[in-house]
Design a protein around this motif. Structure first.
Motif, PDB file in Angstrom:
ATOM      1  N   LEU C  25      48.776  23.634  59.635  1.00  0.00           N
ATOM      2  CA  LEU C  25      49.964  23.867  58.823  1.00  0.00           C
ATOM      3  C   LEU C  25      49.818  23.215  57.454  1.00  0.00           C
ATOM      4  O   LEU C  25      50.168  23.802  56.431  1.00  0.00           O
ATOM      5  N   ALA C  26      49.275  21.999  57.457  1.00  0.00           N
ATOM      6  CA  ALA C  26      49.103  21.302  56.191  1.00  0.00           C
ATOM      7  C   ALA C  26      48.145  22.070  55.292  1.00  0.00           C
ATOM      8  O   ALA C  26      48.377  22.220  54.096  1.00  0.00           O
ATOM      9  N   GLY C 302      58.789  32.712  69.901  1.00  0.00           N
ATOM     10  CA  GLY C 302      57.904  33.805  69.510  1.00  0.00           C
ATOM     11  C   GLY C 302      57.926  34.005  68.008  1.00  0.00           C
ATOM     12  O   GLY C 302      56.880  34.100  67.356  1.00  0.00           O
ATOM     13  N   ILE C 303      59.121  34.035  67.447  1.00  0.00           N
ATOM     14  CA  ILE C 303      59.231  34.266  66.002  1.00  0.00           C
ATOM     15  C   ILE C 303      58.649  33.083  65.238  1.00  0.00           C
ATOM     16  O   ILE C 303      57.913  33.254  64.263  1.00  0.00           O
ATOM     17  N   LEU C 304      58.943  31.863  65.723  1.00  0.00           N
ATOM     18  CA  LEU C 304      58.396  30.669  65.080  1.00  0.00           C
ATOM     19  C   LEU C 304      56.872  30.737  65.037  1.00  0.00           C
ATOM     20  O   LEU C 304      56.237  30.535  63.997  1.00  0.00           O
ATOM     21  N   LEU C 305      56.280  31.052  66.189  1.00  0.00           N
ATOM     22  CA  LEU C 305      54.825  31.108  66.249  1.00  0.00           C
ATOM     23  C   LEU C 305      54.290  32.210  65.336  1.00  0.00           C
ATOM     24  O   LEU C 305      53.290  32.028  64.630  1.00  0.00           O
ATOM     25  N   GLY C 306      54.970  33.362  65.331  1.00  0.00           N
ATOM     26  CA  GLY C 306      54.550  34.467  64.472  1.00  0.00           C
ATOM     27  C   GLY C 306      54.534  34.050  63.013  1.00  0.00           C
ATOM     28  O   GLY C 306      53.578  34.323  62.279  1.00  0.00           O
ATOM     29  N   VAL C 307      55.581  33.363  62.591  1.00  0.00           N
ATOM     30  CA  VAL C 307      55.675  32.960  61.185  1.00  0.00           C
ATOM     31  C   VAL C 307      54.604  31.915  60.857  1.00  0.00           C
ATOM     32  O   VAL C 307      53.909  32.014  59.840  1.00  0.00           O
ATOM     33  N   ILE C 308      54.466  30.920  61.751  1.00  0.00           N
ATOM     34  CA  ILE C 308      53.447  29.887  61.523  1.00  0.00           C
ATOM     35  C   ILE C 308      52.075  30.544  61.366  1.00  0.00           C
ATOM     36  O   ILE C 308      51.326  30.271  60.427  1.00  0.00           O
ATOM     37  N   GLU C 309      51.763  31.438  62.291  1.00  0.00           N
ATOM     38  CA  GLU C 309      50.452  32.090  62.240  1.00  0.00           C
ATOM     39  C   GLU C 309      50.295  32.930  60.983  1.00  0.00           C
ATOM     40  O   GLU C 309      49.221  32.973  60.382  1.00  0.00           O
ATOM     41  N   GLY C 310      51.396  33.581  60.591  1.00  0.00           N
ATOM     42  CA  GLY C 310      51.351  34.402  59.392  1.00  0.00           C
ATOM     43  C   GLY C 310      50.962  33.566  58.178  1.00  0.00           C
ATOM     44  O   GLY C 310      50.073  33.927  57.410  1.00  0.00           O
ATOM     45  N   PHE C 311      51.610  32.413  58.049  1.00  0.00           N
ATOM     46  CA  PHE C 311      51.312  31.563  56.901  1.00  0.00           C
ATOM     47  C   PHE C 311      49.884  31.032  56.962  1.00  0.00           C
ATOM     48  O   PHE C 311      49.181  31.011  55.960  1.00  0.00           O
ATOM     49  N   ILE C 312      49.482  30.606  58.145  1.00  0.00           N
ATOM     50  CA  ILE C 312      48.119  30.076  58.240  1.00  0.00           C
ATOM     51  C   ILE C 312      47.097  31.138  57.881  1.00  0.00           C
ATOM     52  O   ILE C 312      46.176  30.909  57.099  1.00  0.00           O
ATOM     53  N   SER C 317      41.558  30.056  54.534  1.00  0.00           N
ATOM     54  CA  SER C 317      40.393  30.819  54.960  1.00  0.00           C
ATOM     55  C   SER C 317      40.015  30.307  56.338  1.00  0.00           C
ATOM     56  O   SER C 317      40.369  29.188  56.715  1.00  0.00           O
ATOM     57  N   GLN C 318      39.313  31.057  57.113  1.00  0.00           N
ATOM     58  CA  GLN C 318      38.963  30.674  58.483  1.00  0.00           C
ATOM     59  C   GLN C 318      40.226  30.576  59.328  1.00  0.00           C
ATOM     60  O   GLN C 318      40.305  29.828  60.285  1.00  0.00           O
ATOM     61  N   GLY C 319      41.237  31.344  58.922  1.00  0.00           N
ATOM     62  CA  GLY C 319      42.555  31.163  59.510  1.00  0.00           C
ATOM     63  C   GLY C 319      42.650  31.465  60.986  1.00  0.00           C
ATOM     64  O   GLY C 319      43.406  30.825  61.698  1.00  0.00           O
ATOM     65  N   SER C 320      41.849  32.413  61.478  1.00  0.00           N
ATOM     66  CA  SER C 320      42.110  32.877  62.837  1.00  0.00           C
ATOM     67  C   SER C 320      41.907  31.763  63.857  1.00  0.00           C
ATOM     68  O   SER C 320      42.664  31.618  64.804  1.00  0.00           O
ATOM     69  N   GLN C 321      40.862  30.909  63.633  1.00  0.00           N
ATOM     70  CA  GLN C 321      40.666  29.814  64.577  1.00  0.00           C
ATOM     71  C   GLN C 321      41.751  28.761  64.444  1.00  0.00           C
ATOM     72  O   GLN C 321      42.213  28.201  65.427  1.00  0.00           O
TER      73      GLN C 321
END
Lengths: 244, 332, 349
Positions: C25-26, C302-312, C317-321
């Motif tokens: 997140l940071a 679910g929405i929280l996780l979706g948003v967090i993942e979206g921002f990451i 870069s290398q975001g998926s991991q």
């Protein structure tokens, strides 16, 4: 009234103003009980009066919301259950809690104190023999009958040679013969200087075998005294049978 | 009845908790153990490299299933991410061998030790979780490690993995694996025949009652967890060196966890011999199906897991106990 | 149980777990701020909103999947490891329906006409969901019924075995190649936001299904019985609830919800027999985040996780991991700090 300067050691258990709340319900309320050394004492009261909760407080399974208690003059509040056990306070449970998928013998050996295994084994076998379970020593505890499990739990509590024994309804569900054996044994323990506190609903057992009786109602101590005093106590009768 | 039961025993007592076996039977047992060890020792001299590897990976599963059994079979805390310790050991050895040029056998103690350190670190908070929550937390932490191994490229090589310098290693790793398997089983035997093991079983049966009966449950669970992590770490190191190549997805692989669990269950969890028998049978069966009908391999395995769990949940040892061929209880 | 842990030890663990969850997140925040400094224009706000909106769309999908899982976990206390595979089966049912059963001439209907596209998914769900409901009931009846209420390991292994069977059967039949179905492309433009049609349709269906589930649990007799069983199966049984039947329905519903997720994935992404694994651990994170058996919690999680993942994924870069790392550490962190979930789940004993 309590003498503040009471000799530490006159009372084996000195419970001072213990309180336990569950949400809005006060299960044990400002309860002070002093159990003398070397006695068979009864703890009675209507259902839900806080007897088992008090046992759970004394053995550390629950944390009290207030008050203190001393065993042989030492403060015990804040110790973990196994520490309290190792100081010499042992117990049985109202609802049987034997280790079901362990043999009767293993049930006893598991709770023994550290030390020579051979001696422990011998002692376990003797205890099993005493409650007529010797021939079932290699049977799973879960396969024993209700009464047998109750006896197994009783001797499991004796395994560590405790000074104080807290028995939660030892008579319930045990047949007459076994019950007499059990009561014999309790008398014997008393003879060896142990202190036994019994929660029991069978009044015949309590009145005939306890030297002193404590009565709880709504978590408060409402009476204490000799059996005959308790039998005559108005407050106790009221607690059990309601207002006349 | 006498007062004697409450006094210290007067007569000298047998030293061990288990009943003394008749001399003949004890000698027979000893001979069986010696014979099987002997044949395992001889094996590499008699067969080709493939067959050495075959037995080696079987031994790997003896170690893994037996170790899982300590925390989950004896103590009752289902670790659904036990491969994490194996993975930590693998990476320790691989990194030290490939990047720092250590001899592989010197890395093994460190591999086991790091696994134990990780166990202590995660065990402290996680062992207070009960039932499914503990299982999920173990699974989650294994995934954390896998992703860390994928992302921390400077240390682990990321997804490309680590390749170690080529070496002739099939016989040396075989003997190392054999020694570790023997030590693991010996440790399980010692645990099951000690008061420590009985107390672990007491925690499994009723943690509250165990605590109230003087078992320091928090500490004992921790010990059990750490013991169950050590040998997987060591064997992880040996396997990494044997393969000379590791990468995160196949190292922190949930299927390895499931393998060890299924093997322990098939043989009978909570017993010493169970995981050994289970590992031997299931591993052999898996290899056979894999060899002859590869496409069916995993489907059959899935069905097999379900059948075991539904129909022989207490495993082969449980069956033998029910038939009266093996004594009941923690100690056999 | 009286557990007495020194406070500072606890604090150290909290800090470490937070760092694990917080690191990605940071990084995302750093990327975000750096990018903001560069952009410094109205578009920066628009892009932020865009990422947020995509996160919410993704989160709606997660919520539907997690809701099925939390229903099963809540009512039966079973960890259904095969949930991701039920989802995969749903996706392949859509594949079979759209690619094999429908004549090719009709494909253009779903790729060009928005109304038809929505109708197509709706009709397909009406066919698919009852089938998956029955499938779920069958699984419960044959495999899980004998072991409900037993030790947690048993259902864990059974569902794992089931997932192995499903994955590899589907690999044998369809191969492990990625598949996709031709579907409406293009985007809905609202102000500066461009939202892909499949995503919008997906979130609309998610919302409808979620609303349906809420309504069902809240108002219908059966729904109330389901909730009662989740609270306490023994009491529910004494009160005349046929608990075994409730388990049957619950597993059916849970499976159907997973399949809904699968169908919604099939219209926006390519899929293979092995995609279940991507979603299952995220779903665990979500249901722990939300609390066991807490449907609102699953939605929020679910929405929280979706948003967090979206921002990451947008800003690092290398975001998926790192996305995965965030999900898993969040899972462990929640277990340590608040195992009852953010909004509180059904209490255990």
């Amino acid at each position: 009234m309590r003498a503040e300067g009471a000799v530490a050691g006159e009372f084996i258990l000195d419970i001072q103003a213990m309180t336990k709340r569950f949400g809005g319900v006060t299960a044990v309320n400002n309860c002070s009980i002093r159990v003398p050394r070397n006695i068979v004492a009864g703890l009675i009261g209507p259902n839900g009066s806080g007897k088992t909760t008090l046992f759970n407080l004394l053995t550390g399974l629950l944390r009290s919301d207030g008050g203190d208690y001393f065993y042989k003059g030492e403060p015990m509040v804040g110790l973990t259950p196994h520490e309290i056990f190792n100081r010499g306070i042992s117990r049985t449970f109202q609802i049987i809690r034997v280790f079901r998928e362990m043999t009767a013998l293993e049930n006893l050996v598991a709770v023994s104190r550290d030390g020579d295994l051979g001696g422990v084994r011998r002692r376990a076998l003797e205890l099993l023999d005493f409650v007529t379970l010797l021939r079932l020593k290699d049977e799973y505890a879960g396969n024993l009958s209700y009464g047998q499990q109750k006896l197994l739990e009783f001797v499991r509590a004796l395994m560590s040679d405790p000074e104080v024994l807290l028995l939660d309804e030892p008579a319930a569900g045990v047949n007459r013969t076994l019950l007499n054996t059990l009561l014999d044994r309790i008398r014997q323990l008393r003879g060896q200087g142990k202190s036994i506190l019994i929660v029991e609903h069978d009044m015949k057992v309590v009145m005939n075998h306890c030297e002193k009786i404590f009565v709880l109602d709504y978590g408060e101590l409402i009476a204490e005294g000799l059996p005959e005093e308790i039998q005559r106590n108005e407050q106790v009768i009221e607690a059990y049978f309601g207002h006349k | 009845m006498s007062k004697r039961a409450l006094e210290a025993p007067a007569a000298p007592a047998p030293a061990s908790l288990a009943e003394e076996l008749p001399a003949g039977k004890a000698a027979l047992q000893l001979a069986a153990i010696a014979l099987s060890l002997f044949s395992f020792v001889l094996w590499p001299g008699l067969v080709n490299v493939y067959q050495i590897s075959f037995v080696f990976f079987g031994l790997q599963y003896v170690v893994l299933a037996s170790s899982w059994n300590i925390i989950s079979g004896f103590t009752g805390y289902v670790s659904f991410g036990h491969v994490a310790f194996f993975g930590i050991g693998s990476y320790t050895t691989a990194i030290l061998v490939a990047k720092h040029g250590w001899p592989w056998y010197l890395t093994l103690p460190l591999a086991g030790l790091l696994a134990v350190v990780w166990a202590a670190f995660i065990g402290f908070p996680c062992l207070r979780l009960k039932g499914p929550y503990f299982a999920i937390s173990m699974m989650g932490l294994n995934e954390v490690l896998r992703v860390v191994a994928l992302s921390w490229e400077s240390l682990t090589g990321g997804g490309l993995g680590i390749t170690m310098p080529n070496a002739e290693n099939s016989v040396s790793t075989y003997y190392a694996g054999l020694a570790v398997a023997a030590l693991t089983v010996a440790m399980c035997y010692a645990i099951a025949h000690s008061r420590f093991g009985l107390r672990l079983a007491a925690i499994r049966e009723d943690e509250t009652a165990a605590e109230a009966m003087g078992v320091p449950t928090t500490r004992y669970k921790m010990y059990a967890f750490m013991l169950s992590a050590f040998w997987p770490g060591v064997i992880g190191g040996i396997v990494a060196y044997k393969l000379l190549y590791i990468e995160p997805d196949s190292t922190f692989f949930i299927a390895i966890t499931v393998n060890m669990i299924t093997m322990a269950m098939l043989g009978g969890k909570g017993t010493v011999l169970g995981p050994v028998i289970g590992a031997a049978i299931l591993y052999t069966a898996q290899e056979l199906v894999w060899w002859y009908i590869p496409w069916l391999h995993l489907i059959a395995y899935g069905a097999f897991i379900i059948l075991i769990v539904l129909f022989v949940p207490r495993g082969i040892m449980g069956y033998l106990i029910d038939r009266g061929w093996v004594a009941k209880g923690v100690i056999q | 149980m009286a557990e007495r842990t020194p406070g500072w030890v606890y604090a150290v663990y909290l800090a470490l777990a937070l760092a694990g969850a917080g690191l990605p997140l940071a990084l995302a925040w750093e990327g975000f701020v750096g990018w903001l400094a560069q952009a410094r224009s109205m578009t920066s706000l628009a892009v932020t909103l865009q990422v947020l909106a995509s996160g919410i769309l993704q989160g709606g999908l997660y919520a539907v999947i997690a809701m099925g899982l939390t229903m099963i976990f809540g009512v039966m206390r079973i960890i259904n490891v095969a949930h991701g595979e039920f989802l995969m089966v749903g996706a392949y049912m859509a594949f079979v329906f759209f690619m094999m059963l429908l004549p090719e001439e009709l494909h253009s209907l779903f790729t060009s006409n928005l109304g038809m596209a929505i109708l197509g998914v709706g009709v397909f769900l009406l066919i698919c969901l009852p089938l998956m409901f029955l499938f779920g009931m069958g699984v419960q009846r044959l495999l899980l019924n004998p072991v409900v209420g037993g030790p947690e390991l048993t259902p864990l292994l059974i569902t794992f075995g089931l997932s192995l069977i499903l994955i590899n059967t589907f690999i044998s039949v369809f191969s492990s190649d990625f598949r996709a179905i031709p579907y409406m492309s293009g985007a809905l433009v609202v102000g500066n936001l461009a939202l892909g049609y499949p995503q919008v349709i997906s979130v609309a269906v998610s919302a409808a299904v979620t609303g349906g589930v809420f309504g069902f649990l809240k108002f219908s007799r059966l729904g109330k019985a389901v909730r009662a069983t989740a609270q306490n199966a023994d009491v529910a049984m004494v009160c005349g609830v046929n608990v075994e039947r409730i388990y049957l329905y619950t597993f059916g519903f849970g499976t159907a919800l997973a399949a809904t997720g699968g169908v919604l994935i099939s219209i926006q992404l390519a899929f293979s027999p092995e995609i279940g694994g991507i979603y299952i651990l995220r779903s665990f994170a979500i249901i722990i985040l939300g609390g066991r058996g807490n449907y609102l919690g699953a939605l929020a999680g679910g929405i929280l996780l979706g948003v967090i993942e979206g921002f990451i994924s947008f800003f690092v870069s290398q975001g998926s991991q790192l996305q995965e790392l965030a999900a898993y550490t969040l899972l462990v962190f929640m277990l340590l700090v608040r195992p009852q979930g953010l909004l509180g789940g059904i209490a255990d004993e």
